[in-house]
Design a protein around this motif. Structure first.
Motif, PDB file in Angstrom:
ATOM      1  N   LEU A 371       0.785  -1.119  -0.109  1.00 24.12           N
ATOM      2  CA  LEU A 371       0.108   0.183   0.127  1.00 24.12           C
ATOM      3  C   LEU A 371       0.666   1.662  -0.093  1.00 24.12           C
ATOM      4  CD1 LEU A 371      -3.073  -1.003   2.460  1.00 24.12           C
ATOM      5  CD2 LEU A 371      -2.877  -1.262   0.110  1.00 24.12           C
ATOM      6  N   GLN A 372       1.587   1.163   1.101  1.00 25.82           N
ATOM      7  CA  GLN A 372       3.121   2.420   0.698  1.00 25.82           C
ATOM      8  C   GLN A 372       3.515   2.814  -0.549  1.00 25.82           C
ATOM      9  OE1 GLN A 372       5.422   1.681   3.652  1.00 25.82           O
ATOM     10  NE2 GLN A 372       3.612   2.191   5.821  1.00 25.82           N
ATOM     11  N   ARG A 376       3.021   5.877  -2.753  1.00 27.28           N
ATOM     12  CA  ARG A 376       4.141   6.690  -3.453  1.00 27.28           C
ATOM     13  C   ARG A 376       3.402   6.983  -5.080  1.00 27.28           C
ATOM     14  NH1 ARG A 376       7.269   3.738   0.399  1.00 27.28           N
ATOM     15  NH2 ARG A 376       7.899   2.082  -0.966  1.00 27.28           N
ATOM     16  N   GLN A 377       3.509   5.855  -5.793  1.00 21.73           N
ATOM     17  CA  GLN A 377       3.370   5.771  -7.188  1.00 21.73           C
ATOM     18  C   GLN A 377       1.978   6.408  -7.181  1.00 21.73           C
ATOM     19  OE1 GLN A 377       2.551   1.904  -8.757  1.00 21.73           O
ATOM     20  NE2 GLN A 377       4.658   1.003  -8.160  1.00 21.73           N
ATOM     21  N   ALA A 378       1.170   6.598  -6.669  1.00 26.18           N
ATOM     22  CA  ALA A 378      -0.467   7.734  -6.527  1.00 26.18           C
ATOM     23  C   ALA A 378      -0.330   8.712  -6.236  1.00 26.18           C
ATOM     24  CB  ALA A 378      -1.677   7.134  -4.779  1.00 26.18           C
ATOM     25  N   GLU A 379       1.025   9.313  -5.479  1.00 26.44           N
ATOM     26  CA  GLU A 379       1.473  10.743  -5.839  1.00 26.44           C
ATOM     27  C   GLU A 379       2.384  11.022  -6.231  1.00 26.44           C
ATOM     28  OE1 GLU A 379       4.162  10.804  -1.757  1.00 26.44           O
ATOM     29  OE2 GLU A 379       1.753  10.359   0.085  1.00 26.44           O
ATOM     30  N   ARG A 380       3.064  10.410  -7.069  1.00 26.66           N
ATOM     31  CA  ARG A 380       3.774  10.558  -8.147  1.00 26.66           C
ATOM     32  C   ARG A 380       2.086  11.053  -9.139  1.00 26.66           C
ATOM     33  NH1 ARG A 380       7.675   6.400  -6.871  1.00 26.66           N
ATOM     34  NH2 ARG A 380       6.989   5.105  -7.976  1.00 26.66           N
ATOM     35  N   GLU A 385      -0.423  13.974 -12.664  1.00 28.70           N
ATOM     36  CA  GLU A 385      -1.789  14.342 -13.367  1.00 28.70           C
ATOM     37  C   GLU A 385      -2.330  16.530 -12.688  1.00 28.70           C
ATOM     38  OE1 GLU A 385      -5.792  14.714 -14.558  1.00 28.70           O
ATOM     39  OE2 GLU A 385      -3.978  12.832 -14.738  1.00 28.70           O
ATOM     40  N   GLU A 386      -1.394  16.989 -11.901  1.00 29.30           N
ATOM     41  CA  GLU A 386      -1.597  17.859 -10.619  1.00 29.30           C
ATOM     42  C   GLU A 386      -1.283  19.095 -11.982  1.00 29.30           C
ATOM     43  OE1 GLU A 386      -2.932  21.315  -8.887  1.00 29.30           O
ATOM     44  OE2 GLU A 386      -3.579  18.852  -8.586  1.00 29.30           O
ATOM     45  N   GLU A 387       0.221  18.805 -12.324  1.00 30.79           N
ATOM     46  CA  GLU A 387       0.946  19.473 -13.884  1.00 30.79           C
ATOM     47  C   GLU A 387       0.184  19.774 -14.951  1.00 30.79           C
ATOM     48  OE1 GLU A 387       3.727  21.349 -13.396  1.00 30.79           O
ATOM     49  OE2 GLU A 387       4.282  21.106 -10.749  1.00 30.79           O
ATOM     50  N   ARG A 388      -0.164  18.317 -15.252  1.00 34.32           N
ATOM     51  CA  ARG A 388      -0.750  18.424 -16.254  1.00 34.32           C
ATOM     52  C   ARG A 388      -2.793  18.857 -16.323  1.00 34.32           C
ATOM     53  NH1 ARG A 388      -0.862  13.551 -17.284  1.00 34.32           N
ATOM     54  NH2 ARG A 388      -2.858  13.214 -15.795  1.00 34.32           N
TER      55      ARG A 388
END
Length: 649
Positions: A371-372, A376-380, A385-388
């Protein structure tokens, strides 16, 4: 129940000894012989009929233990209890029979004579094994009980064995037998015959130790040995061999126990007390019962302590209602083993549960790591996604600004168009109001027309119902008319029949009236005839009485030697007229009899009876033949002659 289990253990060995093929079944002939031997050793009356009926079936094959158990329980074990109550049953003899059957097939003594166990010692160990074995078949002795029995035997020989050495020996035996649950009786006997646990003890010493343990565990001998006992009458001291059992304390002349000198019964009211030394005797104690106090002396203080403790144990068993100390101890050891097994099972279950929890914990840790990593992958991915999204937002903002300017321009043009549209809308609203008003009037007209159509339809339906009702009534009237016509025709026929019947009845009535009139006339004539006949009858009866008297006088017979009447009688002058009157009376009677032969009518006869009232006697009539054959004899007594005077002519 405990005795039944012990007997079943011995019988199980006998049954398995007869099972040569190891198939779990024994032939019926062998079971019959076994049953007969059990009857004999248990002192139960043999019942061959029940045995034959139990084994009477079409199957001639062998019988399993399950097939033999119903007969064994019903006809042998249930009756053995009564033999125990009566004291006619010795369990040692029963065990010897079963041991003899099983030892022939399973236990062989060394032909060289090197075996440490004699046949008697092997039998006693076999009994001890059955006593301490588990109540499960095939019978085995758990290592704890083997250890207990070995310690008993070794302590009787004043030997000690280490716990580790004993456990190693039992493990070797279990490994050699390829079993983990315990030892069978044959492995147990082989353990003693091998001598690995006896450390070079002689055969006689071993036999004495086995006999002592046998007496203690099987025969319930709590303690035995020599004691000095004081007599009850002579008050002297004598050395006796004592055997203590839970119910009594027996003493013999010697340790061979052949000459029994007495028994001290023990119950919950007995007690044992230590006495001070006196009269040259030391280590004294006494046993007090309800009827007597027994004084005894031991060899030393230790022996006295052991004896008093053993006697108190026997008294405690009696107070608790128990018959055997070692059965109680065996049950307690079994309960302790079960508790240890339950604790061990609970511990294993707890370990298994902890292991499962540990595995669950490790699995959850792995899941947490996954899950961790996924977080981390989800945060990346979220950052990307935020940049896009930000870049898209900037592009969208620029596009919106362009569209806003275009919208401002379009708004100005739209306002101009809106003014035009408002004017057009006002005209349209006015037109719509006119159309709505017209629609409302049309709807009202339509509702009126619909209502008129509904009323017309209702009137039409009402007319249709009325027509149907008129048709139905017309049919009913036609049916009523037809029924009336049929009733009229039937009534006319019945009227004609009634008229015919009335005419016939009127004719019958007229005829009946005519007959009634004729009957009245006949009755009147009959009444007149009856009256005339009654007058004649009264006159005739008077004449008959008179003439009977006269005829008796005239027809009196004249006997021989009687004197004839003289002519000087007072009646001589009247004889001729008297005879003439007799003839005329006879003629008149004959004429009256001919008239009386006429049969009167029933009405006249009844009338005559009613007139006579039953007082006048009836005159019998006779036929001409009877008149000829039997002329009437009329007689009268002298009294009648005197009472009835002759009538005047």
């Amino acid at each position: 129940m405990a005795l039944r289990k012990e007997l079943l253990k011995s019988i199980w060995y006998a049954f398995t000894a007869l099972d040569v093929e190891k198939s779990g079944k024994v032939s019926k002939s062998q079971l019959k012989v076994l049953s007969h031997n059990l009857y004999t050793v248990l002192h139960i009356p043999h019942d061959p009929v029940a045995l034959e009926e139990h084994f009477r079936d079409d199957d001639d094959g062998p019988v399993s233990s399950q097939g033999y158990m119903p007969y064994l329980n019903k006809y042998i074990l249930d009756k053995a209890w009564w033999q125990v109550e009566e004291g006619a049953f010795v369990k040692e003899h029963f065990d010897e029979l079963c041991w003899t059957l099983t030892a022939k097939k399973n236990y062989w003594l060394d032909s060289n004579g090197t075996s440490l166990l004699s046949n008697q010692d092997a039998f006693r160990l076999w009994c001890l094994f059955n006593f301490l074995s588990e109540d499960k078949y095939p019978l085995i002795m758990v290592p704890d009980e083997v250890e207990y029995l070995l310690k008993k035997v070794l302590s009787s020989m004043s030997l000690e064995v280490g716990l580790g050495e004993l456990e190693e020996l039992l493990a070797q035996e279990a490994q050699a037998a390829q079993t983990t649950g315990g030892l069978s009786v044959w492995q147990f006997l082989e353990l003693f015959n091998s001598g690995r646990c006896l450390r070079g003890v002689g055969r006689d010493t071993l036999s004495m130790a086995i006999h002592e343990v046998y007496q203690e565990l099987i025969q319930d001998v709590l303690k035995q040995g020599y004691l000095w006992k004081r007599g009850h009458l002579r008050r002297n001291w004598a050395e006796r061999w004592f055997q203590l059992q839970p119910s009594c304390l027996c003493y013999f002349a010697s340790e061979e126990c052949k000459e029994k000198r007495g028994t001290i019964p023990l119950d919950q009211h007995c007690c044992v007390e230590v006495l001070p030394d006196r009269e040259g005797k030391r280590c004294m104690f006494c046993v007090k019962t309800a009827s007597r106090t027994y004084e005894m002396s031991a060899s030393d203080t230790r022996q006295r302590q052991e004896w008093t403790a053993a006697i108190q144990t026997a008294i405690r068993l009696q107070a608790e209602g128990k018959t055997s100390l070692h059965k109680d101890l065996k049950q307690k050891r079994r309960e302790q083993r079960e508790q240890r097994e339950r604790r061990r099972a609970a511990k294993e279950e707890e370990l298994l549960r902890l292991q499962q929890l540990q595995e669950e914990k490790e699995r959850k840790l792995q899941e947490l790591e996954l899950l961790q990593e996924a977080q981390r992958q989800a945060e990346r991915l979220l950052q990307e996604e935020e940049e896009r999204r930000r870049s898209q937002h900037r592009e969208l903002q620029q596009a919106l600004e362009c569209q806003l300017r275009e919208a401002e321009q379009a708004r100005a043009s739209m306002q101009a168009e809106m003014e035009l549209k408002k004017e057009e809308a006002a005209r349209q609203r006015q037109r719509i109001e006119e159309l709505e008003e017209m629609q409302q009037r049309l709807q009202e007209a339509l509702q009126l027309e619909v209502k008129a159509r509904r009323d017309e339809e209702a009137v039409r339906l009402a007319q249709t119902r009325l027509l149907e009702e008129e048709e139905e009534k017309l049919k009913q009237l036609l049916q009523l008319k037809e029924e009336q016509e049929r009733y009229i025709e039937r009534a006319q026929q019945e009227k004609q029949e009634l008229q015919q019947e009335m005419a016939q009845q009127s004719r019958s009535l007229q005829e009946a009236q005519e007959q009634l009139e004729e009957v009245r006339q006949n009755r009147q004539r009959a009444d007149e005839d009856v009256e005339a006949a009654q007058r004649k009858l009264r006159q005739a009866s008077t004449n008959v009485k008179h003439w009977n008297v006269q005829m008796n006088r005239l027809m009196h017979p004249i006997a021989p030697g009687d004197k004839r009447p003289t002519s000087s009688s007072s009646f001589t002058g009247f004889q001729a007229p008297l005879l003439a009157r007799r003839d005329s009376s006879l003629k008149r009677l004959t004429r009256w009899g001919s008239q009386g032969n006429r049969t009167p009518s029933p009405i006249s006869s009844e009338r005559q009876k009613s007139l006579n009232g039953g007082d006048e006697p009836s005159i019998p009539t006779s036929t001409p033949q009877e008149d000829k054959l039997d002329p009437p004899i009329l007689a009268s007594t002298p009294q009648e002659d005197k009472l009835d005077p002759a009538p005047e002519n």
